[in-house]
Write a protein that holds these residues in place. Structure first.
Motif, mmCIF file in Angstrom:
data_model
loop_
_atom_site.group_PDB
_atom_site.id
_atom_site.type_symbol
_atom_site.label_atom_id
_atom_site.label_comp_id
_atom_site.label_asym_id
_atom_site.label_seq_id
_atom_site.Cartn_x
_atom_site.Cartn_y
_atom_site.Cartn_z
ATOM 1 N N GLU A 68 0.854 -1.084 0.852
ATOM 2 C CA GLU A 68 0.186 -0.199 0.280
ATOM 3 C C GLU A 68 0.730 1.131 0.372
ATOM 4 O O GLU A 68 0.389 1.990 -0.302
ATOM 5 N N TRP A 71 1.708 2.166 -3.768
ATOM 6 C CA TRP A 71 -0.064 3.184 -4.283
ATOM 7 C C TRP A 71 0.183 4.577 -3.694
ATOM 8 O O TRP A 71 -0.210 5.065 -4.800
ATOM 9 N N ALA A 74 2.921 6.515 -6.181
ATOM 10 C CA ALA A 74 2.500 5.551 -7.904
ATOM 11 C C ALA A 74 3.388 6.465 -8.616
ATOM 12 O O ALA A 74 3.810 5.999 -9.480
ATOM 13 N N ALA A 95 -3.656 -4.263 -7.669
ATOM 14 C CA ALA A 95 -4.136 -2.907 -7.145
ATOM 15 C C ALA A 95 -2.892 -2.034 -7.660
ATOM 16 O O ALA A 95 -2.845 -0.806 -8.261
ATOM 17 N N ALA A 96 -1.802 -2.849 -8.243
ATOM 18 C CA ALA A 96 -1.215 -2.002 -8.982
ATOM 19 C C ALA A 96 -1.498 -1.415 -10.472
ATOM 20 O O ALA A 96 -1.381 0.258 -10.430
ATOM 21 N N LYS A 98 -4.863 -0.491 -11.569
ATOM 22 C CA LYS A 98 -6.257 0.685 -10.427
ATOM 23 C C LYS A 98 -5.025 1.412 -10.134
ATOM 24 O O LYS A 98 -5.713 2.764 -10.390
ATOM 25 N N ALA A 99 -3.739 2.088 -10.107
ATOM 26 C CA ALA A 99 -2.956 2.704 -9.524
ATOM 27 C C ALA A 99 -1.960 3.182 -10.446
ATOM 28 O O ALA A 99 -1.512 4.091 -10.688
#
Length: 374
Positions: A68, A71, A74, A95-96, A98-99
Motif C-alpha cells: 500500500e 500505491w 505511484a 491494485a498496481a 488500478k494505481a
C-alpha cells in the motif's frame, strides 16, 4: 502500452514486492543488472531480508513494509514487480494496475485462466503493460532447441519430452508445499508452469490434456510427482515431467522428429549462479556451459529395417550440439524496451492464461483419471 513516467536517459524506477527466493535470487539481481532500470524500492518487513538487500544494493534502495505504501507514491515509480507468494499475485497486480502502474508478475500469474484474462482486460483498459516472468524461455537448452527447430534440423517434431526433476525426499515445508488450495502450491503450478509454457511456445495450442499427479513423500501435502501429456492442435505430443521424487534424473529435453532427435542433459546454470551470488553484469560468459554438457543431435542407430541396434547420447549417438548461452537478462531488457519504446511485451497475460487453461485441465484430468479436451 507503456504507462511509465520515465524520460529518455533516466532509468525507470522499479519497486519489487517480495524478497524471498524469487525476489532475492531472480528479480532483484536481474533488475539491477538491466540498463535503463533502477531498483528503487523493495517491499519486505523482514529485517534480515532488508539487511540482505542493503548489503547487495547499497543505500540506493529503499524499503516499504506494505504494498500500500507503493500505491501512495505511484507517481514516483515506473514499474511494479510482484514476487510474493502465489495467492497474492492477483490482488496485488489488480491494485498496481488500478494505481496506474505497469506490472511484472512472477509465474503463475493467477490460480485460474479466468483470473488471468480479467487481469489482461484490466491492463488493456488502463493502457498498461502486464507481463509474466517466464524466465525459462531464456534457458540455454530451450534457446538451443528453438534454433534447431528454426533451422529444420529435426524435421517434423513428433514428440517433445521435457523434465524438471529433483531428488528432495524430505518436504521443505512452506506455502509452496502447502495442501491449502488457496496457496496455489504444488509442482503442477510451480515447475509445471514452466514446462507447459515452453511446450505451448514451441508447438502451439493444446487440443487435449492428460495428467497424473501424486503425493509421494511422507508428510507432503500437495503434488510432488506429476506428469502432463499435451496433444497439440498440430499433432505434436508433449510429455512433461515435474518431480521432487526422482532418484535418477532423466534428460532435461528429448525431442524426436522425422529427421533427427535432440537430447540434452543437465539444467541451465543461471539459477545456480544467481544463488551463488554471481551476477550477469559482472560475469563475462554469463549463461555459458562447458562442452561436456552439450546435447546431441542425430539419429540413434543403424537405419536399416528391423535393426535392433541403437545409440544413446551417452554411448555416442548423434553429434554434439553447442548449447547457446542462457539469457535471463534478456527478459528485463525486453521489459525496459516495452516501457520505453513500445516494443513487444516478452510474455503476455494472454499467453499465461493459455498455460493456465492447460494446468487447470491437468488438475482435472489427474483428479478424474481421464483426458480433458480444450
Amino acid at each position: 502500452m507503456t504507462g511509465t513516467t520515465g524520460t529518455t536517459g533516466t532509468p525507470l524506477r522499479v519497486a519489487l514486492i517480495g524478497y524471498g527466493l524469487a525476489g532475492s535470487v531472480f528479480h532483484a539481481p536481474l533488475i539491477a543488472a538491466t540498463e535503463g532500470l533502477a531498483l528503487d524500492t523493495i517491499v519486505t518487513s523482514n529485517p534480515e531480508r532488508q539487511e540482505q538487500a542493503r548489503a547487495e544494493f547499497g543505500d540506493g534502495v529503499s524499503f516499504a513494509a506494505t504494498p500500500e505504501e507503493l500505491w501512495a507514491r505511484a507517481d514516483e515509480l515506473d514499474l511494479i514487480v510482484i514476487a510474493s507468494p502465489n495467492k497474492t499475485h492477483v490482488p496485488l497486480a489488480t491494485a498496481a494496475l488500478k494505481a496506474g502502474l505497469p506490472v511484472v508478475v512472477d509465474k503463475p500469474l493467477a490460480g485460474t485462466a479466468a483470473e488471468a484474462r480479467e487481469l489482461a482486460a484490466l491492463a488493456k483498459e488502463r493502457g498498461l503493460l502486464l507481463s509474466v516472468f517466464q524466465n525459462r524461455r531464456w534457458d540455454n537448452d530451450f534457446l538451443t532447441l528453438r534454433k534447431l527447430l528454426d533451422e529444420g534440423e529435426l524435421g517434423d517434431v513428433w514428440r517433445f519430452e521435457s523434465r524438471f526433476e529433483r531428488w528432495r525426499p524430505q518436504p521443505k515445508g512452506g506455502w509452496r508445499e502447502s495442501g491449502d488450495p488457496a496457496e496455489i502450491g504444488g509442482l503442477l503450478y510451480d515447475l509445471g508452469s514452466h514446462v507447459v509454457d515452453q511446450a505451448l511456445v514451441l508447438f502451439g495450442p493444446a487440443a487435449s490434456v492428460y495428467a497424473e499427479a501424486d503425493v509421494r513423500r511422507p508428510g507432503a501435502q500437495t503434488d510432488d510427482d506429476t506428469f502432463i501429456a499435451i496433444t497439440h492442435t498440430n499433432g505434436v505430443r508433449s510429455h512433461l515431467y515435474v518431480s521432487a521424487t526422482t532418484a535418477q534424473l532423466g534428460p532435461r529435453l528429448r525431442v524426436l522428429g522425422s529427421q533427427a532427435g535432440y537430447v540434452k542433459y543437465g539444467l541451465d546454470p543461471q539459477e545456480a549462479d544467481l544463488r551463488e551470488g554471481k551476477r550477469p553484469d559482472t560475469t563475462a560468459e554469463w549463461g555459458a556451459e562447458p562442452e561436456s554438457l552439450w546435447g546431441r543431435v542425430g539419429v540413434g542407430g543403424p537405419s536399416q529395417a528391423f535393426s535392433t541396434g541403437g545409440e544413446s547420447p551417452l554411448t555416442g549417438g548423434g553429434r554434439p550440439e553447442p548449447t547457446l548461452p542462457g539469457a535471463y537478462p534478456a527478459y528485463y531488457a525486453a521489459i525496459a524496451a516495452a516501457l520505453r519504446d513500445g516494443a513487444p511485451n516478452p510474455v503476455t497475460a494472454q499467453e499465461a492464461a493459455a498455460a493456465l487453461d492447460v494446468l487447470e485441465a491437468a488438475r482435472r484430468s489427474a483428479t478424474e483419471g481421464t483426458a480433458v479436451s480444450l
